[in-house]
Design a protein around this motif. Structure first.
Motif, PDB file in Angstrom:
ATOM      1  N   SER A   1     -21.662  69.590 -54.181  1.00 52.81           N
ATOM      2  CA  SER A   1     -21.484  69.488 -52.732  1.00 52.81           C
ATOM      3  C   SER A   1     -22.279  70.592 -52.077  1.00 52.81           C
TER       4      SER A   1
ATOM      5  N   SER B   1     -22.471  72.654 -48.390  1.00 56.56           N
ATOM      6  CA  SER B   1     -21.985  72.909 -47.035  1.00 56.56           C
ATOM      7  C   SER B   1     -22.482  74.238 -46.504  1.00 56.56           C
ATOM      8  N   ASP B   2     -23.095  75.032 -47.368  1.00 60.09           N
ATOM      9  CA  ASP B   2     -23.592  76.353 -46.976  1.00 60.09           C
ATOM     10  C   ASP B   2     -25.081  76.256 -46.676  1.00 60.09           C
TER      11      ASP B   2
ATOM     12  N   TYR C   1     -24.424  67.578 -47.193  1.00 58.63           N
ATOM     13  CA  TYR C   1     -24.725  68.480 -46.078  1.00 58.63           C
ATOM     14  C   TYR C   1     -24.712  67.732 -44.739  1.00 58.63           C
TER      15      TYR C   1
ATOM     16  N   GLY D   1     -24.788  69.315 -41.166  1.00 58.40           N
ATOM     17  CA  GLY D   1     -25.105  70.720 -41.399  1.00 58.40           C
ATOM     18  C   GLY D   1     -26.218  71.224 -40.494  1.00 58.40           C
TER      19      GLY D   1
ATOM     20  N   ARG E   1     -30.220  70.212 -40.756  1.00 59.07           N
ATOM     21  CA  ARG E   1     -30.140  69.276 -41.882  1.00 59.07           C
ATOM     22  C   ARG E   1     -31.471  68.598 -42.168  1.00 59.07           C
TER      23      ARG E   1
ATOM     24  N   TYR F   1     -18.465  81.518 -47.981  1.00 55.49           N
ATOM     25  CA  TYR F   1     -18.282  80.947 -46.650  1.00 55.49           C
ATOM     26  C   TYR F   1     -18.577  82.011 -45.602  1.00 55.49           C
TER      27      TYR F   1
ATOM     28  N   ARG G   1     -12.552  75.117 -45.376  1.00 54.07           N
ATOM     29  CA  ARG G   1     -13.631  75.226 -46.384  1.00 54.07           C
ATOM     30  C   ARG G   1     -13.084  74.948 -47.789  1.00 54.07           C
TER      31      ARG G   1
ATOM     32  N   GLU H   1     -12.571  71.299 -48.422  1.00 50.52           N
ATOM     33  CA  GLU H   1     -13.804  70.556 -48.671  1.00 50.52           C
ATOM     34  C   GLU H   1     -14.174  70.556 -50.147  1.00 50.52           C
TER      35      GLU H   1
END
Length: 382
Positions: A152, A154-155, A188, A191, A194, A262, A296, A299
């Motif tokens: 995954s 997300s950062d 993402y 994001g 992106r 995070y 977070r 997720e």
């Protein structure tokens, strides 16, 4: 071909687990096992084509040495068996240099290597000004097969790094296998910047076959086997029961720790495995965490084990507020919770009043609902 080489197939190992009663047979899982058998054959054929013997010459006619083996990107809902089948493949993959990582664990290591590479460049130990190239070259020397669990993104730091890193790994012939809860096009999602991440999604499609595991049920929920998810009071019996449920879920006495990056910070997770995370109450509510931190974590993990929930009153008002936020976040995101507490939910408030008491009443209601079959079934269907 894997049988001719004296190897078990993933399908063989899967059927053995079915015969031993460890799992129930599932059509989707069987199909995925067959896909991994095909990848085993591809890897085995490539290894033979590189040999200098007459056998290698024979296989080289069918597979040019510069023809890359495509990996697999397996996605589907949580708890359907993706990780289990990937691990069966990993155990018998005929590759000496292979590694199996939780994706966030891998990225922590990559960021540490890049930091060191930058220091080496500044010290003149590495030529050039690109820290990613030497890191990718080092990984290509260490690993020929790279397996990820819970892929995954997300950062933003990870998102900006992945394309450059993996373009070099793929070019060097590293075979990548990953499991994820989302299809590549959803990585993402929403994001920051992106559009700069989109080339990486195209890269995945070029070097990995994308497979969805549409299994019939959430097998991790089945592992709970109707066990209680709210245990009280904090007696030795209840602590042992909590421990037993955790060990049954992860199929091991304990699990490694994790650290979730995070917003420039690291959230410590004492134990984490296959999407389940275990905390003491103090880990989540005695530390300066906010609702965004809990989101977070949601997720990444689909099941939380939290032990030693205390009574709440004037002496731990801050902890109570965080606990309210934590439960709200889990509830809103349909995340499963197994916890142990000093008392049943309705008796946890010993001395909260005013707005805090009103908010905690909502928390009590949600804790009760989160124990219901309806809530757990809703979690498993997501």
């Amino acid at each position: 071909m894997s049988g001719e080489l004296g190897l078990f197939s993933v399908s063989d190992l899967y059927e053995n687990k079915v015969r031993r009663g460890e799992i129930d047979a599932d059509h989707g899982q069987r199909e995925l096992a067959h896909r991994f058998d095909g990848l085993l054959d591809e890897i085995s054929e490539q290894r033979l084509s590189r040999k200098t013997s007459s056998l290698g010459w024979l296989f080289a006619k069918h597979r040019p040495q510069n023809d890359p083996v495509k990996g697999l990107y397996v996605w589907g809902e949580v708890g359907r068996g993706k990780t289990m089948i990937m691990d069966l493949f990993y155990d018998i993959a005929p590759v000496k240099r292979k590694g199996r990582f939780h994706f966030h664990e891998f990225m922590r290591d990559i960021h540490a290597r890049i930091k060191q590479a930058r220091a080496d460049i500044a010290a003149g130990k590495i030529k050039g000004d690109d820290p990613i190239k030497p890191v990718a070259d080092m990984l290509s020397q260490e690993l020929r097969l790279l397996c990820f669990d819970e892929f995954s993104v997300s950062d933003i730091a990870d998102a900006m790094l992945l394309g450059r890193l993996f373009s070099r790994l793929f070019a060097d012939g590293v075979v990548v296998v990953a499991t994820s809860n989302v299809e590549p096009g959803e990585l993402y999602k929403d994001g920051l910047n992106r559009q700069l991440f989109m080339p990486f999604i195209d890269l995945l499609g070029q070097y990995c076959d994308v497979v969805r595991l549409a299994s019939r049920t959430d097998f991790r929920l089945e592992k709970l086997g109707g066990a209680p998810v709210y245990l009280y009071p904090l007696t030795d019996e209840k602590r042992n029961q909590f421990e037993t449920i955790w060990q049954k879920l992860i199929e091991a006495p304990c699990a490694p720790s994790d650290a979730v990056s995070y917003q420039g910070r690291s959230i410590h997770v004492p134990q984490a495995y296959m999407g389940a995370a275990r905390f003491a109450f103090e880990d989540l509510c005695a530390r300066p965490l906010a609702a965004s931190d809990y989101l977070r974590l949601c997720e990444i993990y689909h099941t939380f084990f939290v032990e030693n929930i205390p009574h709440f009153g004037r002496n731990n008002r801050n902890e109570a507020k965080r606990f309210i936020l934590f439960i709200d976040t889990l509830y809103d995101n349909h995340v499963r919770l197994v916890l142990s507490a000093v008392a049943k939910a309705a008796e946890l408030n010993s001395n909260l009043n005013g707005t805090e008491a009103f908010e905690f009443d909502r928390t009590v209601s949600r804790l009760i609902e989160m124990q219901s079959d309806e809530y757990l079934d809703a979690c498993s269907s997501l």
